[in-house]
Write a protein that holds these residues in place. Structure first.
Motif, PDB file in Angstrom:
ATOM      1  N   LEU A 131     109.699 -26.431  93.544  1.00 19.99           N
ATOM      2  CA  LEU A 131     109.443 -27.192  92.329  1.00 19.99           C
ATOM      3  C   LEU A 131     110.703 -27.476  91.524  1.00 19.99           C
ATOM      4  N   TYR A 132     110.752 -28.683  90.953  1.00 20.85           N
ATOM      5  CA  TYR A 132     111.775 -29.113  90.001  1.00 20.85           C
ATOM      6  C   TYR A 132     113.173 -29.191  90.602  1.00 20.85           C
ATOM      7  N   GLY A 133     113.339 -28.830  91.883  1.00 22.37           N
ATOM      8  CA  GLY A 133     114.644 -28.933  92.512  1.00 22.37           C
ATOM      9  C   GLY A 133     115.173 -27.649  93.105  1.00 22.37           C
ATOM     10  N   GLN A 134     114.342 -26.579  93.143  1.00 23.09           N
ATOM     11  CA  GLN A 134     114.808 -25.350  93.769  1.00 23.09           C
ATOM     12  C   GLN A 134     113.706 -24.716  94.616  1.00 23.09           C
ATOM     13  N   CYS A 135     114.133 -23.793  95.473  1.00 20.11           N
ATOM     14  CA  CYS A 135     113.265 -23.266  96.529  1.00 20.11           C
ATOM     15  C   CYS A 135     112.511 -22.006  96.110  1.00 20.11           C
ATOM     16  N   VAL A 136     111.300 -21.910  96.601  1.00 23.49           N
ATOM     17  CA  VAL A 136     110.519 -20.672  96.541  1.00 23.49           C
ATOM     18  C   VAL A 136     111.183 -19.637  97.453  1.00 23.49           C
ATOM     19  N   ASP A 137     111.001 -18.362  97.138  1.00 21.92           N
ATOM     20  CA  ASP A 137     111.503 -17.269  97.985  1.00 21.92           C
ATOM     21  C   ASP A 137     110.647 -17.225  99.255  1.00 21.92           C
ATOM     22  N   MET A 138     111.192 -17.754 100.341  1.00 17.03           N
ATOM     23  CA  MET A 138     110.397 -17.957 101.550  1.00 17.03           C
ATOM     24  C   MET A 138     110.313 -16.731 102.451  1.00 17.03           C
ATOM     25  N   ALA A 139     111.270 -15.815 102.364  1.00 14.16           N
ATOM     26  CA  ALA A 139     111.287 -14.681 103.302  1.00 14.16           C
ATOM     27  C   ALA A 139     110.013 -13.850 103.243  1.00 14.16           C
ATOM     28  N   PRO A 140     109.530 -13.431 102.053  1.00 19.69           N
ATOM     29  CA  PRO A 140     108.285 -12.662 102.028  1.00 19.69           C
ATOM     30  C   PRO A 140     107.075 -13.472 102.477  1.00 19.69           C
ATOM     31  N   LEU A 141     107.093 -14.776 102.237  1.00 19.97           N
ATOM     32  CA  LEU A 141     105.982 -15.612 102.711  1.00 19.97           C
ATOM     33  C   LEU A 141     105.967 -15.671 104.234  1.00 19.97           C
ATOM     34  N   ARG A 142     107.141 -15.756 104.838  1.00 21.18           N
ATOM     35  CA  ARG A 142     107.208 -15.777 106.300  1.00 21.18           C
ATOM     36  C   ARG A 142     106.678 -14.479 106.889  1.00 21.18           C
ATOM     37  N   ARG A 143     107.029 -13.354 106.245  1.00 23.00           N
ATOM     38  CA  ARG A 143     106.518 -12.065 106.737  1.00 23.00           C
ATOM     39  C   ARG A 143     105.001 -12.002 106.626  1.00 23.00           C
ATOM     40  N   LEU A 144     104.455 -12.478 105.509  1.00 19.95           N
ATOM     41  CA  LEU A 144     102.999 -12.481 105.338  1.00 19.95           C
ATOM     42  C   LEU A 144     102.332 -13.397 106.356  1.00 19.95           C
ATOM     43  N   ALA A 145     102.909 -14.564 106.562  1.00 22.12           N
ATOM     44  CA  ALA A 145     102.324 -15.512 107.517  1.00 22.12           C
ATOM     45  C   ALA A 145     102.306 -14.931 108.922  1.00 22.12           C
ATOM     46  N   ASP A 146     103.391 -14.307 109.327  1.00 19.54           N
ATOM     47  CA  ASP A 146     103.453 -13.718 110.662  1.00 19.54           C
ATOM     48  C   ASP A 146     102.463 -12.567 110.806  1.00 19.54           C
ATOM     49  N   ARG A 147     102.324 -11.779 109.752  1.00 23.94           N
ATOM     50  CA  ARG A 147     101.429 -10.622 109.803  1.00 23.94           C
ATOM     51  C   ARG A 147      99.960 -11.048 109.901  1.00 23.94           C
ATOM     52  N   HIS A 148      99.609 -12.140 109.237  1.00 19.86           N
ATOM     53  CA  HIS A 148      98.201 -12.561 109.169  1.00 19.86           C
ATOM     54  C   HIS A 148      97.887 -13.770 110.052  1.00 19.86           C
ATOM     55  N   GLY A 149      98.842 -14.246 110.816  1.00 24.60           N
ATOM     56  CA  GLY A 149      98.590 -15.395 111.683  1.00 24.60           C
ATOM     57  C   GLY A 149      98.377 -16.693 110.926  1.00 24.60           C
ATOM     58  N   LEU A 150      99.149 -16.919 109.872  1.00 31.47           N
ATOM     59  CA  LEU A 150      99.007 -18.107 109.040  1.00 31.47           C
ATOM     60  C   LEU A 150     100.129 -19.103 109.328  1.00 31.47           C
ATOM     61  N   VAL A 151      99.913 -20.345 108.927  1.00 28.08           N
ATOM     62  CA  VAL A 151     100.964 -21.357 109.001  1.00 28.08           C
ATOM     63  C   VAL A 151     101.521 -21.593 107.601  1.00 28.08           C
ATOM     64  N   ILE A 152     102.763 -22.060 107.556  1.00 27.41           N
ATOM     65  CA  ILE A 152     103.411 -22.374 106.283  1.00 27.41           C
ATOM     66  C   ILE A 152     103.766 -23.855 106.257  1.00 27.41           C
ATOM     67  N   LEU A 153     103.294 -24.530 105.215  1.00 21.77           N
ATOM     68  CA  LEU A 153     103.680 -25.914 104.973  1.00 21.77           C
ATOM     69  C   LEU A 153     104.456 -25.958 103.659  1.00 21.77           C
ATOM     70  N   GLU A 154     105.712 -26.373 103.711  1.00 23.23           N
ATOM     71  CA  GLU A 154     106.533 -26.500 102.509  1.00 23.23           C
ATOM     72  C   GLU A 154     106.285 -27.861 101.849  1.00 23.23           C
ATOM     73  N   ASP A 155     106.020 -27.835 100.550  1.00 17.55           N
ATOM     74  CA  ASP A 155     105.972 -29.068  99.767  1.00 17.55           C
ATOM     75  C   ASP A 155     107.366 -29.274  99.197  1.00 17.55           C
ATOM     76  N   CYS A 156     108.084 -30.239  99.777  1.00 16.90           N
ATOM     77  CA  CYS A 156     109.486 -30.489  99.416  1.00 16.90           C
ATOM     78  C   CYS A 156     109.664 -31.770  98.616  1.00 16.90           C
ATOM     79  N   ALA A 157     108.609 -32.257  98.006  1.00 16.10           N
ATOM     80  CA  ALA A 157     108.686 -33.534  97.306  1.00 16.10           C
ATOM     81  C   ALA A 157     109.736 -33.540  96.205  1.00 16.10           C
ATOM     82  N   GLN A 158     110.041 -32.354  95.656  1.00 13.80           N
ATOM     83  CA  GLN A 158     110.981 -32.275  94.539  1.00 13.80           C
ATOM     84  C   GLN A 158     112.261 -31.539  94.917  1.00 13.80           C
ATOM     85  N   ALA A 159     112.543 -31.392  96.195  1.00 18.52           N
ATOM     86  CA  ALA A 159     113.642 -30.503  96.589  1.00 18.52           C
ATOM     87  C   ALA A 159     114.499 -31.039  97.720  1.00 18.52           C
TER      88      ALA A 159
END
Length: 364
Positions: A131-159
């Protein structure tokens, strides 16, 4: 004066923009031709991924990306309410259910510490908004996604071009959606969008989905899709502007630095970059409890400001069925009454910016 104006940039780049128009109109190819193919290749390379599929706008970029990632009816998608409504409209459009977590009070980005508790057996996707031009902290999200079998879609419209620990936004998930609406860091002269991914199967699905569901230019629909192609003219303009993206970002950072120097001693809460983030300042969001009075006072002086965003998505009538009550997302709701954006674009002159600063200091 408005929060954004493209005319100074257009006058500076007019010759190149009109040459792009002439090139497309003289090519004999107006739909999915060499300009779209060239832009897709160059935009993918810019992000260090193998694939880019151009589409007609940022909302459909999110929608088609969700579909290509296998997100559909009844699936839960964890995201934020402090975002532009299209993020959530796209989730709803594929029949999925948006699940909101609050944002961090310092950066206004997704509070990743809240995501684990929001995951249920129905969760299919994590959708962080850079949002607004900077990134979310993706490392913990990647760990959660891998642990639970989820996919990650980044919304980069502002970045566009933003980085976290040197890694560019759009390369940290399973796919990433971009908007090229004219106000964006990389903006077209009309609507446009794209999805980037390193996944071959996701890219093939995207190309089918944007072209009715057809594999190639034939009349056989493999799976029902849409008509969501990036326009050849916008693609060629974007190709030219992509080469100047570094200059646009540098210009925005210069404007941001002038605001920080001139307003750092006021009551305004200025933007905070999260550690490790390289901010590109799509918008320059400040905060004050007397926000509405300040905006009106500047409007009286001919300076029109914007609010991103005055109504959190979970409070909108169109999403009342989700059942969120006032107080559900306290940080998001408080921000909605205090944040506003100062004029921010690379071609904003120092003289115009100094007038904004002068009036704002007087009002404060």
């Amino acid at each position: 004066m408005h929060v954004w104006d493209y005319l100074a940039e257009y006058h500076a780049e007019r010759e190149d923009i009109l040459d792009a128009v002439e090139q497309v109109f003289s090519s004999g190819r107006l739909i999915l031709g060499p300009s779209v193919q060239g832009f897709e290749s160059e935009f993918a390379a810019y992000h260090g991924v193998r694939h880019c599929a151009g589409v007609d706008n940022g909302t459909n970029a999110i929608k088609l990306a969700l579909q290509a990632l296998g997100v559909g009816k009844g699936d839960e998608v964890i995201t934020v309410s402090n975002t532009a409504a299209p993020t959530v409209v796209a989730i709803d459009a594929v029949g999925a259910v948006p699940v909101f977590v609050d944002v961090h009070p310092g950066t206004y980005l997704m509070d990743v510490d809240q995501v684990a508790a929001a995951i249920t057996p129905r969760t299919r996707c994590l959708l962080p908004v850079h949002l607004y031009g900077q990134c979310v902290d993706m490392a913990p999200l990647r760990r959660l996604a891998d642990r639970h079998g989820l996919v990650i879609l980044e919304d980069c419209a502002q970045a566009h071009g933003a980085r976290r620990h040197g890694v560019i936004a759009g390369s940290m998930g399973d796919a990433a959606a971009f908007s090229f609406y004219p106000t964006k860091v990389l903006g077209a002269y009309g609507d446009g969008g794209a999805v980037v991914t390193d996944d071959d199967a996701v890219d093939r699905a995207l190309r089918r989905l944007r072209y009715y569901g057809m594999e190639e230019r034939y009349y056989v629909v493999e799976t029902p899709g849409h008509n969501c192609r990036l326009d050849e003219l916008q693609a060629e303009i974007l190709r030219r502007k992509l080469r100047r993206l570094g200059d646009y970002i540098a210009g925005r950072r210069t404007v941001a630095a002038r605001y920080a120097d001139a307003l750092g001693d006021t009551e305004l809460v200025l933007p905070a970059s999260a550690p490790g983030n390289d901010h590109v300042y799509y918008v320059y969001v400040v905060r004050h409890p007397r926000r509405d009075q300040i905006i009106q006072a500047l409007k009286d002086e001919g300076i029109n400001l914007n609010i991103s965003y005055p109504w959190p998505v979970h409070t909108m009538t169109g999403f009342a069925h989700l059942g969120y009550r006032p107080g559900s997302l306290p940080v998001t709701e408080r921000l909605a009454g205090e944040i506003f954006s100062l004029p921010m674009y690379p071609s904003l002159s120092q003289e115009s910016q100094e007038r904004v600063i002068s009036v704002l200091r007087k009002v404060l």
